[in-house]
Write a protein that holds these residues in place. Structure first.
Motif, PDB file in Angstrom:
ATOM      1  N   CYS A 103      34.424  39.528  49.805  1.00 33.43           N
ATOM      2  CA  CYS A 103      33.815  39.756  48.453  1.00 33.43           C
ATOM      3  C   CYS A 103      32.824  41.104  48.673  1.00 33.43           C
ATOM      4  O   CYS A 103      32.460  41.483  49.864  1.00 33.43           O
ATOM      5  N   VAL A 104      33.186  41.917  47.775  1.00 34.02           N
ATOM      6  CA  VAL A 104      32.582  43.434  47.610  1.00 34.02           C
ATOM      7  C   VAL A 104      31.556  43.459  46.643  1.00 34.02           C
ATOM      8  O   VAL A 104      31.476  42.798  45.486  1.00 34.02           O
ATOM      9  N   LEU A 105      30.486  44.410  46.655  1.00 34.02           N
ATOM     10  CA  LEU A 105      29.554  44.447  45.700  1.00 34.02           C
ATOM     11  C   LEU A 105      29.986  45.628  45.201  1.00 34.02           C
ATOM     12  O   LEU A 105      29.807  46.921  45.812  1.00 34.02           O
ATOM     13  N   PHE A 106      30.078  45.754  43.724  1.00 33.40           N
ATOM     14  CA  PHE A 106      30.779  46.663  43.047  1.00 33.40           C
ATOM     15  C   PHE A 106      29.498  47.180  42.141  1.00 33.40           C
ATOM     16  O   PHE A 106      28.881  46.593  41.513  1.00 33.40           O
ATOM     17  N   THR A 107      29.371  48.599  42.168  1.00 28.53           N
ATOM     18  CA  THR A 107      28.439  49.075  41.205  1.00 28.53           C
ATOM     19  C   THR A 107      29.177  50.050  40.263  1.00 28.53           C
ATOM     20  O   THR A 107      29.814  51.235  40.695  1.00 28.53           O
ATOM     21  N   GLY A 108      29.113  49.717  38.966  1.00 26.89           N
ATOM     22  CA  GLY A 108      29.771  50.514  38.033  1.00 26.89           C
ATOM     23  C   GLY A 108      29.111  51.856  37.659  1.00 26.89           C
ATOM     24  O   GLY A 108      28.026  52.223  38.028  1.00 26.89           O
ATOM     25  N   SER A 109      29.777  52.981  37.022  1.00 25.27           N
ATOM     26  CA  SER A 109      29.099  54.190  36.418  1.00 25.27           C
ATOM     27  C   SER A 109      27.703  53.965  35.673  1.00 25.27           C
ATOM     28  O   SER A 109      26.943  54.784  35.786  1.00 25.27           O
ATOM     29  N   ASN A 162      26.752  31.191  42.289  1.00 26.70           N
ATOM     30  CA  ASN A 162      27.797  30.903  43.588  1.00 26.70           C
ATOM     31  C   ASN A 162      29.098  31.419  43.074  1.00 26.70           C
ATOM     32  O   ASN A 162      29.848  31.439  43.985  1.00 26.70           O
ATOM     33  N   ILE A 163      29.461  31.666  41.972  1.00 25.40           N
ATOM     34  CA  ILE A 163      30.913  32.309  41.527  1.00 25.40           C
ATOM     35  C   ILE A 163      30.764  33.776  42.045  1.00 25.40           C
ATOM     36  O   ILE A 163      30.513  34.383  41.401  1.00 25.40           O
ATOM     37  N   LEU A 164      31.523  33.861  43.126  1.00 25.31           N
ATOM     38  CA  LEU A 164      31.765  35.380  43.544  1.00 25.31           C
ATOM     39  C   LEU A 164      32.898  35.854  43.194  1.00 25.31           C
ATOM     40  O   LEU A 164      33.111  37.080  43.832  1.00 25.31           O
ATOM     41  N   ASP A 165      33.952  35.252  42.309  1.00 26.61           N
ATOM     42  CA  ASP A 165      35.271  35.873  42.178  1.00 26.61           C
ATOM     43  C   ASP A 165      35.432  36.135  40.727  1.00 26.61           C
ATOM     44  O   ASP A 165      36.695  35.924  40.311  1.00 26.61           O
ATOM     45  N   PRO A 166      34.501  36.468  39.969  1.00 30.07           N
ATOM     46  CA  PRO A 166      34.720  36.640  38.509  1.00 30.07           C
ATOM     47  C   PRO A 166      35.517  37.896  38.220  1.00 30.07           C
ATOM     48  O   PRO A 166      36.479  37.860  37.274  1.00 30.07           O
ATOM     49  N   ILE A 167      35.574  38.821  39.177  1.00 32.50           N
ATOM     50  CA  ILE A 167      36.261  39.781  39.132  1.00 32.50           C
ATOM     51  C   ILE A 167      37.295  39.766  40.531  1.00 32.50           C
ATOM     52  O   ILE A 167      36.914  39.502  41.333  1.00 32.50           O
ATOM     53  N   ARG A 168      38.592  39.839  40.292  1.00 31.24           N
ATOM     54  CA  ARG A 168      39.383  39.759  41.392  1.00 31.24           C
ATOM     55  C   ARG A 168      40.678  40.706  41.520  1.00 31.24           C
ATOM     56  O   ARG A 168      40.921  41.152  40.452  1.00 31.24           O
ATOM     57  N   CYS A 169      40.960  41.047  42.574  1.00 33.71           N
ATOM     58  CA  CYS A 169      42.166  41.858  42.805  1.00 33.71           C
ATOM     59  C   CYS A 169      42.917  41.284  44.250  1.00 33.71           C
ATOM     60  O   CYS A 169      42.556  40.852  45.078  1.00 33.71           O
ATOM     61  N   THR A 170      44.160  41.590  44.118  1.00 30.72           N
ATOM     62  CA  THR A 170      44.979  41.078  45.399  1.00 30.72           C
ATOM     63  C   THR A 170      45.883  42.334  46.104  1.00 30.72           C
ATOM     64  O   THR A 170      46.344  43.227  45.204  1.00 30.72           O
ATOM     65  N   VAL A 171      45.556  42.371  47.247  1.00 27.30           N
ATOM     66  CA  VAL A 171      46.370  43.353  48.120  1.00 27.30           C
ATOM     67  C   VAL A 171      47.619  42.636  49.018  1.00 27.30           C
ATOM     68  O   VAL A 171      47.132  41.776  49.573  1.00 27.30           O
ATOM     69  N   VAL A 172      48.524  43.178  48.644  1.00 26.30           N
ATOM     70  CA  VAL A 172      49.836  42.485  49.566  1.00 26.30           C
ATOM     71  C   VAL A 172      50.233  43.354  50.674  1.00 26.30           C
ATOM     72  O   VAL A 172      50.606  44.483  50.406  1.00 26.30           O
ATOM     73  N   CYS A 173      50.155  42.604  51.679  1.00 23.54           N
ATOM     74  CA  CYS A 173      50.608  43.356  53.028  1.00 23.54           C
ATOM     75  C   CYS A 173      51.862  42.656  53.512  1.00 23.54           C
ATOM     76  O   CYS A 173      52.274  41.452  52.943  1.00 23.54           O
ATOM     77  N   PHE A 191      36.260  48.716  38.317  1.00 29.93           N
ATOM     78  CA  PHE A 191      36.538  48.197  39.627  1.00 29.93           C
ATOM     79  C   PHE A 191      37.828  48.081  39.955  1.00 29.93           C
ATOM     80  O   PHE A 191      38.262  48.558  40.758  1.00 29.93           O
ATOM     81  N   GLN A 192      38.912  47.731  39.158  1.00 29.40           N
ATOM     82  CA  GLN A 192      40.542  47.697  39.584  1.00 29.40           C
ATOM     83  C   GLN A 192      40.842  49.279  39.651  1.00 29.40           C
ATOM     84  O   GLN A 192      41.540  49.607  40.685  1.00 29.40           O
ATOM     85  N   ARG A 193      40.422  50.174  38.881  1.00 31.70           N
ATOM     86  CA  ARG A 193      40.790  51.420  39.111  1.00 31.70           C
ATOM     87  C   ARG A 193      40.277  51.829  40.511  1.00 31.70           C
ATOM     88  O   ARG A 193      41.091  52.758  41.167  1.00 31.70           O
ATOM     89  N   ARG A 194      39.087  51.709  40.929  1.00 30.82           N
ATOM     90  CA  ARG A 194      38.358  52.233  42.080  1.00 30.82           C
ATOM     91  C   ARG A 194      39.198  51.746  43.155  1.00 30.82           C
ATOM     92  O   ARG A 194      39.532  52.562  44.124  1.00 30.82           O
ATOM     93  N   LEU A 195      39.451  50.406  43.294  1.00 30.16           N
ATOM     94  CA  LEU A 195      40.051  49.761  44.419  1.00 30.16           C
ATOM     95  C   LEU A 195      41.546  50.517  44.370  1.00 30.16           C
ATOM     96  O   LEU A 195      41.908  50.898  45.679  1.00 30.16           O
ATOM     97  N   GLN A 196      42.068  50.746  43.468  1.00 30.25           N
ATOM     98  CA  GLN A 196      43.454  50.944  43.218  1.00 30.25           C
ATOM     99  C   GLN A 196      43.503  52.442  43.884  1.00 30.25           C
ATOM    100  O   GLN A 196      44.544  52.852  44.611  1.00 30.25           O
ATOM    101  N   GLU A 197      42.753  53.293  43.450  1.00 31.62           N
ATOM    102  CA  GLU A 197      42.687  54.758  43.758  1.00 31.62           C
ATOM    103  C   GLU A 197      42.229  54.761  45.215  1.00 31.62           C
ATOM    104  O   GLU A 197      43.027  55.618  46.105  1.00 31.62           O
ATOM    105  N   ALA A 198      41.255  54.044  45.826  1.00 28.39           N
ATOM    106  CA  ALA A 198      40.866  53.915  47.182  1.00 28.39           C
ATOM    107  C   ALA A 198      42.086  53.512  48.101  1.00 28.39           C
ATOM    108  O   ALA A 198      42.257  54.354  49.267  1.00 28.39           O
TER     109      ALA A 198
END
Length: 277
Positions: free
Chosen positions: A233-239, A174-185, A122-129
Motif C-alpha cells: 500500500c502506498v500513499l499517493f499525493t496528486g498534483s 479500511n478499504i486500502l485498494d480503491p486504486i490498484r495496479c499490478t507489477v508482473v515479475c 497514479f497509474q502514470r506515475r507508477l508506470q513512469e517510475a
C-alpha cells in the motif's frame, strides 16, 4: 517451485525491519511508520480531527487518517451516531445491523470519488517510475477503480467480523485498494528486487510505502485459495494535493497467469450478492 529458485527462501523470509521501522498487524501484514511524510496542504487540511487522525509518528492504515482524508468523518457525524445508538435503547449492535448500509454509503461515495479523480495520475506515475528504473523488464498493468458494489461488499464483510464495534467506523476507511495496479515479475529474485526498490525509494518517487503484506510468508491455512503475491500500500499525493492510499500488487508471471484463469471463480466465492459478481 518458487521456493527452490534463486531468491525463493529470501522472499518468504523478507523482513521490513532492515529497511524502515514497522509493526505487525493481526493478519500478518507490516505497517510502516509515516513520520517522514509531509502534512497535507493547508487548503485541504482537516478542520475537525477524526478519531483516527493519528500523530506524525503513527502508521497510515486507514483512508480517514488526517494525512489522507479520502474518507472524511466530522464531529457532527459522530454526534449523530451517538444519538442513533441512544434511539435503539443504547444497544450499538441493533443500530449496527439496522443502519449500517445507510451510514456507510456516504463514505463509499467519498472514497470512490477520490479514487476516480486520482486514478489516472497514479497509474502514470507508477508506470513512469518503473520504466525509468527497470525499462521493459516488468509489466505494469493498471486495474479499474474498485466499484461501489464491491466496496459495499467489503464493508458488509468488515461489519460481520466486528459486530457492534464502533471503534473502526467508518468501515469504508479500511478499504486500502480503491486504486490498484499490478507489477508482473519473473521469479522470486525479481519480486524481491522490485519490492525492495519501492520501499527504499518510494518517498522520492512520491509513492511512500505504508503497508506490506507478504503472502509468500503466510501459512496455507491463512491464505484464501492459496494464491501468493506481495501487496504494497502506498500513499499517493496528486498534483492537486489530494491524497489516497493505493495498492501495488507484485506478482510472479506464472502465478499471475493462473490468477487470470481463477478470477471469475474467486469473484463468485467472495460475493455476498449477485451485484458483486
Amino acid at each position: 517451485v518458487m521456493l527452490g529458485e534463486e531468491g525463493g527462501q529470501d522472499l518468504v523470509a523478507f523482513d521490513l525491519q532492515r529497511t524502515r521501522p514497522r509493526s505487525t498487524e493481526s493478519d500478518g501484514s507490516h505497517v510502516i511508520a509515516s513520520s517522514q511524510l509531509a502534512p497535507p496542504p493547508k487548503s485541504i487540511a482537516p478542520s475537525v480531527s477524526s478519531p483516527h487522525s493519528g500523530s506524525d509518528a503513527e502508521v497510515i492504515v486507514r483512508q480517514d487518517h488526517s494525512r489522507v482524508r479520502a474518507v472524511r468523518l466530522s464531529a457532527e457525524d459522530w454526534e449523530e451516531a451517538e444519538m442513533e445508538t441512544e434511539s435503539t435503547g443504547g444497544n450499538p449492535a441493533v443500530r449496527w445491523c439496522a443502519l449500517l448500509p445507510l451510514d456507510e454509503e456516504v463514505y463509499i461515495a467519498q472514497l470512490w470519488r477520490r479514487a476516480m479523480l486520482l486514478n489516472g495520475e497514479f497509474q502514470r506515475r507508477l508506470q513512469e517510475a518503473v520504466q525509468d528504473r527497470f525499462g521493459a523488464r516488468f509489466a505494469v498493468l493498471p486495474a479499474p477503480v474498485k466499484g461501489k458494489a464491491r466496496m459495499r461488499d467489503k464493508v458488509t464483510s468488515y461489519a460481520a467480523d466486528t459486530p457492534g464495534d464502533k471503534s473502526g467506523l467508518p468501515l469504508t476507511a479500511n478499504i486500502l485498494d480503491p486504486i490498484r495496479c499490478t507489477v508482473v515479475c519473473r521469479g522470486a529474485k525479481e519480486i524481491l528486487e522490485h519490492v525492495t526498490w519501492l520501499i527504499e525509494h518510494g518517498e522520492e518517487l512520491g509513492l511512500p510505502v505504508v503497508r506490506v503484506k507478504n503472502k509468500f510468508a503466510m501459512e496455507n491455512s491463512d491464505e484464501y485459495d492459496g494464491y501468493r503475491d506481495m501487496m504494497l500500500c502506498v500513499l499517493f499525493t496528486g498534483s492537486s494535493g489530494l491524497r489516497i492510499v493505493c495498492e501495488v500488487q507484485i506478482h510472479d508471471l506464472r502465478l499471475h497467469e493462473l490468477k487470470l484463469q481463477m478470477h471469475k471463480l474467486y469473484k463468485v466465492k467472495r460475493a455476498t450478492a449477485a451485484a458483486c459478481i
